[in-house]
Structure formats: C-alpha cells, structure tokens
Design a protein around this motif. Structure first.
Motif, short mmCIF file in Angstrom:
data_model
loop_
_atom_site.label_atom_id
_atom_site.label_comp_id
_atom_site.label_asym_id
_atom_site.label_seq_id
_atom_site.Cartn_x
_atom_site.Cartn_y
_atom_site.Cartn_z
N TYR A 175 0.71 -1.15 0.01
CA TYR A 175 0.02 0.09 0.01
C TYR A 175 0.89 1.19 0.05
CZ TYR A 175 -3.47 3.26 1.66
OH TYR A 175 -4.32 4.66 1.85
N ILE A 176 2.12 0.96 0.68
CA ILE A 176 2.69 2.49 0.85
C ILE A 176 3.66 2.70 -0.49
CG2 ILE A 176 4.22 3.72 2.41
CD1 ILE A 176 1.79 3.10 3.77
N ARG A 177 3.58 3.84 -0.77
CA ARG A 177 4.80 4.05 -1.99
C ARG A 177 5.94 4.99 -1.49
NH1 ARG A 177 2.91 0.41 -3.54
NH2 ARG A 177 1.57 0.01 -5.25
N ILE A 178 6.70 5.01 -2.15
CA ILE A 178 7.92 6.16 -1.80
C ILE A 178 7.55 7.39 -2.17
CG2 ILE A 178 10.23 6.72 -2.43
CD1 ILE A 178 10.70 4.10 -3.39
N GLY A 179 7.23 8.26 -1.07
CA GLY A 179 6.64 9.60 -1.34
C GLY A 179 5.17 9.73 -1.13
N GLY A 180 4.42 8.61 -0.53
CA GLY A 180 2.92 8.64 -0.65
C GLY A 180 2.34 7.32 -0.22
N VAL A 181 1.24 7.15 -0.58
CA VAL A 181 0.62 5.94 -0.26
C VAL A 181 -0.32 5.60 -1.65
CG1 VAL A 181 0.24 5.92 1.92
CG2 VAL A 181 -1.62 7.16 0.32
N LYS A 182 -0.48 4.32 -2.14
CA LYS A 182 -1.08 3.94 -3.43
C LYS A 182 -2.45 5.05 -3.61
CE LYS A 182 -2.25 0.13 -6.22
NZ LYS A 182 -3.80 0.37 -6.40
N HIS A 183 -3.34 4.93 -2.76
CA HIS A 183 -4.49 5.75 -3.17
C HIS A 183 -5.25 6.18 -1.73
CE1 HIS A 183 -6.71 2.06 -2.11
NE2 HIS A 183 -5.81 1.41 -3.13
N GLY A 184 -5.95 7.34 -1.71
CA GLY A 184 -6.56 7.63 -0.67
C GLY A 184 -7.61 6.91 -0.12
N LEU A 185 -8.14 7.30 1.10
CA LEU A 185 -9.06 6.46 1.84
C LEU A 185 -10.29 6.12 0.85
CD1 LEU A 185 -8.61 5.69 4.67
CD2 LEU A 185 -10.05 7.47 5.58
N PRO A 186 -11.03 4.94 0.92
CA PRO A 186 -12.23 4.90 0.06
C PRO A 186 -13.18 5.39 0.93
CG PRO A 186 -10.85 2.62 0.64
CD PRO A 186 -10.12 3.67 1.49
N ALA A 187 -14.24 5.69 0.19
CA ALA A 187 -15.23 6.48 0.73
C ALA A 187 -15.70 5.88 1.98
CB ALA A 187 -16.25 6.68 -0.44
N ASP A 188 -16.35 4.33 1.75
CA ASP A 188 -16.82 3.85 3.04
C ASP A 188 -15.98 3.52 4.22
OD1 ASP A 188 -15.69 2.24 1.07
OD2 ASP A 188 -17.39 0.81 0.83
N PHE A 189 -14.57 3.85 4.07
CA PHE A 189 -13.88 3.36 5.21
C PHE A 189 -14.14 3.73 6.40
CE2 PHE A 189 -9.78 2.88 7.37
CZ PHE A 189 -9.46 1.83 7.29
N ALA A 190 -14.37 5.18 6.68
CA ALA A 190 -14.53 5.34 7.87
C ALA A 190 -15.47 4.62 8.84
CB ALA A 190 -14.85 6.92 7.94
N VAL A 191 -16.75 4.64 8.05
CA VAL A 191 -17.98 3.96 8.72
C VAL A 191 -17.44 2.59 9.10
CG1 VAL A 191 -20.51 3.53 8.35
CG2 VAL A 191 -19.41 5.53 7.41
N ALA A 192 -17.10 1.92 7.99
CA ALA A 192 -16.75 0.35 8.47
C ALA A 192 -15.70 0.32 9.62
CB ALA A 192 -16.05 -0.25 6.93
N CYS A 193 -14.67 1.11 9.35
CA CYS A 193 -13.51 1.12 10.52
C CYS A 193 -14.21 1.42 11.68
CB CYS A 193 -12.53 2.10 10.17
SG CYS A 193 -11.35 2.04 11.07
#
Lengths: 415, 191, 162
Positions: A175-193
C-alpha cells in the motif's frame, strides 16, 4: 512377561538401600523440536538438551525461510523492493512497507503531505492490532485454549478486512509508496472502520474474560521466560519484550516519526518481564492502537479530500489521466517505471516501532536507480537470540509460551 | 503531547473464587454460550449474522473495490487486447513473471499488439505494479483468485486465457480511474 | 575532523582521536569511520563513558564495496537508552583478511548478528564464541551477499541421497 516382572520386583526388593541411592549414570537427553512443529509457527528448529524435563541448554537454528530478501532488493529498482517488504512480517506487512519507504524518503529528502502521514499512521496501527492479536491468540491456542484463539482471530479478521478495504489485500498490502500511499481512503472506510473497532473491542472483552484471570493460563505464564532488564539491554531486545520489564522504550514516543507526536496514546509497561507481563502489555497496546486509529479517522475527516502523494518529480508517478493523452507525462511514466528515482549517494538508517520492536532499514545508495544495500534490522531475530537465557533451568513446557510471546516471525527473522 | 507511560494491572493474587475453578468455568461458559447462541440465531434466521464461517463454494464473500486478484488483459469489443505491447509492465514486475512478444498489424486501428503475452502465475505476487505502470489501462487486477492447477506448466497463462472483456472489469477500472486525476481535483473515492 | 554537533563524535575525537578516520552527519545520522583494529576500544568507550552510554547495539551489518579497498565495511548502529541518541560506527576490513574483533564481550547481542555477517559476507570475527553460519546451512558454498556472488547461482544439493 509375568515372570520377568516378578524377577525384577524381587531384585529391587533384594537390593540393599545404599545400592538404590548410587548414581544411575544418567545422561542428558537431546530433543529435536521442529523445524515443523505445531508450536514453531514459522519454521525454526530447537535442539533442546534436557535433564528430565528441565532445559539445560538450547540451541536455536533459524534460516529455514531464508529467501534472499536483501539480495533480491539489490537487483531491482527502489520501488520494486516494496512488495518484498510485505513478505517480511506477514502479520503486519504495512509496518515493513512504511519502514522501507520512509528510509528511502530519508535518503531522497522527500516530504510527504500531511494527509498521507495520517493515513500511514492509520495503516500502521491497524497492522499492529492484527499482529498483537495473532500473538496472543496463538499463545492461547498453544496453551490448549482454543476458544480465545478463535476470538482473537475473529478480531484480527475484522482488522484484516479493513486492510483489504484500504489496500486491496488482506496480508500482502503493498500500500505504501515512496513519497506517499497508493491511493486515498475509500469512501466507505471510516464507517466500516468505526463499526469494526466496536466489534473488536467487544471481542477483546470476551477474550480477556476467558483468559486474563483464568488460573490455568496465569499459572502457565507467570514467572516463565523471565529476562532481566540488564539482559534485555545487553541483547538489544526491543518492543513488548523490553516494555514488559518496565523500560518504556517506544520509538513512537522517544523519536516521534510520522505524526505520533500529535496523537494521544499511552505506552504500557510491565513489572517483572515474564510472559504474563508480555501478554498484558500486548493486550493494552491493542487498546492504545485502537485509540490511535480513531484519532486518525477524526483527523482525516477534518482534513478532507486532497493529495496523498508527494509532488516531487523524482518519486511521483504521473497521474494516469494525463498519461493517456499527454506526451510529456507519458515519457515521465516510462522513465518512472523503467528507472524510478535515482537516490543520491549516501547511507541512512531509519527505525520505526514495529509490533515486535525496532524495525530498522539501513540503506546504502551509490547514486543509481538500484539499491546498493538494503539491510533490514529484524526485531524477530534479535529478540529470539536471548531465548536460551530466558529458558535456562525452566521446564520444557515453558518453552511454548515464551516462544509465542517472542513472536518470532519466520519471514522477518530469516529474510 | 499528552499520553504517558502506564503500568499494566498485574493480577498478583488469584482470588479464592478463581482458585476454585468451577466459578471460572461457569463464567467462561457464559461467554462462549453467548457467542454460540448469537451465532446460532443469526445462522437460523439469516439476519444479523455474526459468524465468520462462509459455506465456501455455495456462498462467497464480496471483495472490496480495491481488491487485487490475478492480473488480466482488457479486451475491446472486437476481442482484441487493448495492450500495445510497450513492455512497461514487464519492467515494473518485481518477479519478472510477464513476457511479451510485440507484433504489428498494418492498417489496424491500433497498430501494435502483443503477439504473445504470458504471465507466469506461479511467480506473480499480486502486487499490482503492472497495473500502475500500464499507460493504456490494458492490464488490470481482476477479482479472480481461484487459479489453482495440478501442474506448474498450466500456471503459465497465455494471451487467450488472460483476455477479459472491458465490461466484466468495470468495477476495478472505475476504482483505478478514481485516482487518475488525483492532483487536479480530489478523487471521489477520498473521504 | 568535525563533531557535527554530536556528543558521541566529539567525545571520540577528544579521547581517541587516533582511531577516528572520518566523520560525517549526513541526513542527521552521526557517523564515524574508525580503525578496525581498535574497534573494541571505540565501542567500549562509547558504552562506558558517562554522558554517552550507548548501551544497546541495535544493529550490526556489513556492506560489500566490491572494487574498492578495503572491501568490506562493518557497520554498528548504537542506541543509548538513557540519552535517546544514536551513532553509527563503521570499520573497513580488507578483502585479503576480512577479520575484525568480535563485539560479543561488550554486547552479547552481537552474537547472532556477527554470525549472520559471517554467513552472508564471510567476514570473520576473532574471539567470537560460536562462529557458525546462522541463516544458511553448513554445506553452503560461498557468501551470497557479496557483490561477486551471482543471484542466479545454484548450490549443490545436500543431504542423504545426493
């Protein structure tokens, strides 16, 4: 048969008393445990010298899972090593991802956006929860308590589902890239989390209700596998093992990286450093990690959407939307993929607090697009080294919980 | 920053209740029994299921959009691959499991195409770097993971076995497109 | 030579100036290249000097600089629990005699790390109590992390029946 037994009985009865007490010429028994034993999860071999049931000497043979991680990294580009770091510690792959990427960023002197820092902390702590749950659950299983193991693994499953939602894979996240991450948080992540965290907390309560004050479990752990504070320091033992002896070394507090200095969390420590303390420290760390995850979610909601990658042209892969129809971006994409960043000549060591202790990456670059040397400081290996010391004079049965709470992970130990 | 060192609560003395075993066994039975009846109710009524067991071949879980399965080639309506055999995925692959033989078609809409495109699935580690590297959206990670075979030779997937029509990969393609314009305007998939 | 604002380097340059060959603090990591024959003196000083107290040997590894002499570099990463600071000590050993004193007497934790370096690079540590291969097996030929060991190289099969 009957006659034989009778004659033996007679002989024993006939023996004068002083004859019974003379030395029986016993010798130590060498027991081969592993490499594939249910309790040696990971692959490790113990050569145990036993006097009855007491451990006299212990030789640990590691390396069954050696696959040349460091050699393999030296033959690809810098970013091609990222998927390999997933395979170091399969319980907490993202932690190794982050350690490696941060070390490369240190060499490149690249800064990442704030949103990315919080995302990384979030991913980090989810991994840590999964790792500790595996450790405590597996320890229960090997002490013959199947139910708490299932609760622990169920909680871990919830965490891994979150990782899958975030990264696209449960274990090998990449998931982690040099200088960032692969993509942002998915829309439904916060609720599921948030939902999953509540479930994990409920499961942890059940876990503790069954185990923490259970007399059989406590008797097996208390006073076993002790390692004094001095020995811990002499052997450079880190992580929950060191914190269990009462030494609050946690790199998240002592050398704050990412945004740990802005987060409210506690460092649990133990008193004497036996397996019971290690268990309690791990369970408390899970609670603290869940607290951190919640704070990250709050903060990410407050930050809102935005870039999660560094804009540095050396590490940034161009946005795909423009690669399709702009020549310059297409050329940039070709250069990024075939060559990747050229890291300036130099060396750097960067350590993060992984679930097992200090996970360090020492990178040497000769200025080319290929790493010259990638050294991973494996906490599993270094924490395993003083195990004979922990078990000298202990019973054979104490080896199992001690080995469980060291949490040696073959992938990371043998690399 | 707040937050400090806390000492774990070590249970030094075991009370007489715990020493007796029986009360603890009953307490344990309450916990496990609670799980059992909750799971049973969910299983029988089919609502609010809390058990994790999925009756696998009949019942399947839905993977999230970000899920990475085996890499496949995107096929257009005419059945030809979108791939132009540029070889970037070959470069990006850390395990060297992709091999491409490029070919050219005179007068076709897309002149370059892969004459052969093999992926050795026994080496692939599902990292998704090929998908990130592809400048044509021609190789994407599908949702397919059930690719076990009886011998190693059949783990080498050739072009014909890898081609999947665009419409079948819609969910994945939509997902990666969310990130395409990431520095112009925030992707929709962000919070 | 400069101390780059690091207490460890300053103390080393003051007390043992003849052992230090080079210092730098690029990227914030205080680093000293030292004379390999005096490595134990340096480590003992760093461990015992009040105000430094580098009581943990966090990492020990080697780097192979093929083509330059001395070829191997043994790298020590030290951490002080009391002062929360770090220092990196490097010592170059030549290809002809890749030997350096073992740090096990000062840091028992060096035992396995030195075995690993011996295993993968072939650097010998004198006075090491138990210098065996750690990750690879006894019959393994060569030292795989050396730069002149080809990645594709295959090892002969060992064990009964071979």
């Amino acid at each position: 048969m009957a006659g034989g037994r009778n004659s033996l009985t007679e002989r024993v009865l006939d023996t004068p008393e002083d004859d019974l007490e003379r030395d029986l010429h016993t010798e130590h028994h060498v027991l081969n445990m592993g490499p594939s034993h249910p309790a040696t999860h990971g692959t490790v071999k113990f050569l145990i010298e036993l006097d009855g049931e007491t451990i006299v000497a212990l030789d640990i043979q590691v390396g069954y899972l050696h696959r040349g991680f460091e050699k393999e990294c030296e033959s690809g580009t810098w970013y091609q090593a990222i998927p390999y770091t997933d395979r170091l510690n399969y319980n907490s792959a993202i932690l190794a991802n982050i350690g490696y990427c941060m070390a490369v960023e240190k060499l490149l002197e690249v800064d990442v956006p704030e949103r990315c820092l919080w995302l990384r902390v979030l991913a980090c702590e989810l991994s840590r929860v999964g790792d500790h749950l595996t450790r405590c659950g597996a320890a229960c299983l090997e002490l013959a308590a199947m139910t708490p193991f299932l609760y622990g693994i169920e909680a871990r499953e919830l965490v891994w589902d979150l990782q899958e939602l975030l990264c696209g894979a449960r274990v090998t996240s990449n998931y982690i890239r040099i200088g960032g991450v692969k993509h942002g948080l998915p829309a439904d992540f916060a609720v599921a989390c948030r939902e999953s965290i509540a479930k994990v907390r409920a499961l942890l309560d059940d876990f503790e209700a069954v185990v923490t004050s259970n007399r059989i479990f406590v008797d097996r752990l208390k006073g076993t596998g002790m390692l004094s504070k001095e020995d811990c320091i002499r052997y450079a033992v880190t992580g929950p093992l060191l914190r269990a002896v009462g030494e609050p070394l946690d790199l998240r507090k002592d050398q704050p990286y990412l945004v740990y200095d802005e987060i409210d969390f506690d460092v649990p420590i133990g008193e004497v450093g036996d397996n019971y303390d290690r268990y309690l420290v791990c369970m408390e760390e899970v609670q603290q990690s869940l607290r951190i995850v919640e704070q990250c979610l709050d903060k990410l909601e407050k930050l809102g959407p935005g870039p999660v990658n560094s804009e540095d042209p050396r590490v940034r892969w161009p946005a795909k939307g423009r690669v399709f129809n702009q020549m310059e971006e297409l050329i940039q994409q070709f250069k990024s993929v075939t060559e990747g960043p050229r890291v300036p000549e130099g060396e750097g060591y960067l350590a993060i607090e992984s679930a097992n202790g200090e996970l360090g990456f020492y990178l040497v670059s000769d200025g080319s697009a290929v790493p010259y040397k990638v050294r991973c400081r494996p906490p599993s290996l270094i924490n395993l080294a003083p195990m004979p010391l922990m078990l000298k004079g202990a019973l054979l049965a104490d080896l199992i919980p001690t080995f469980d709470f060291i949490n040696m992970v073959g992938g990371e130990c043998d690399r | 920053m707040p937050g400090s060192v806390i000492k774990v609560k070590r249970q030094e003395k075991i009370g007489w209740l715990e020493r007796l075993y029986v009360p603890m066994i009953i307490k344990g039975l309450f916990v496990t029994g609670g799980h059992f009846f909750r799971n049973l109710r969910g299983f029988v009524t089919g609502k609010n299921r809390t058990d994790f067991v999925v009756q696998y071949p009949e019942e399947r879980v839905d993977y999230p959009s970000a899920f990475r399965g085996m890499p496949v080639l995107v096929a257009l309506d005419d059945g030809l691959p979108k791939c132009v055999a540029c070889g970037l995925c070959e470069f990006a692959c850390p395990t060297d499991c992709i091999s491409i033989v490029p070919g050219e078609l005179e007068g076709a809409r897309i002149e370059r195409y892969p004459e052969a495109f093999d992926i050795d699935m026994s080496r692939c580690m599902y990292c998704g770097l090929c998908e990130e590297a592809c400048p044509e959206e021609a190789i994407v990670m599908s949702r397919e993971v059930e690719i076990s075979t009886y011998d190693r030779q059949s783990m080498i997937f050739e072009k014909e076995n890898l081609l999947v029509h665009e419409n079948l990969l819609k969910r994945r393609i939509d997902f990666i497109r969310g990130d395409y314009e990431r520095d112009r305007e925030p992707p929709k998939s962000d919070v | 030579m400069e101390d780059h604002g690091s207490a460890a380097l300053r103390s080393l340059l003051e007390v043992l100036p003849d052992t230090v060959l080079e210092t730098h603090a690029r990227l914030g990591d205080a680093t000293a290249c030292v004379d390999p024959t005096r490595i134990l003196t340096v480590l003992r000083h760093l461990r015992d000097e009040p105000g430094l107290e580098f009581d943990m040997l966090m990492d020990l590894c080697a780097v192979d600089f093929l083509g330059s002499e001395p070829r191997f570099e043994v790298v020590y990463h030290l951490y002080s629990l009391a002062h929360k600071h770090r220092v990196r000590i490097k010592a170059r050993v030549p290809e002809a005699a890749p030997e350096i004193d073992s740090a096990v007497s000062l840091y028992p934790g060096a035992n396995w790390m030195e075995r690993e370096v011996f295993d993968l690079y072939g650097v010998r540590f004198t006075d090491h109590p138990d210098l065996r291969r750690l990750l690879l097996y006894e019959e393994f030929e060569g030292h795989p992390l050396r730069k002149d060991y080809a990645k594709e190289k295959r090892q002969p099969l060992v064990g009964p029946g071979n």
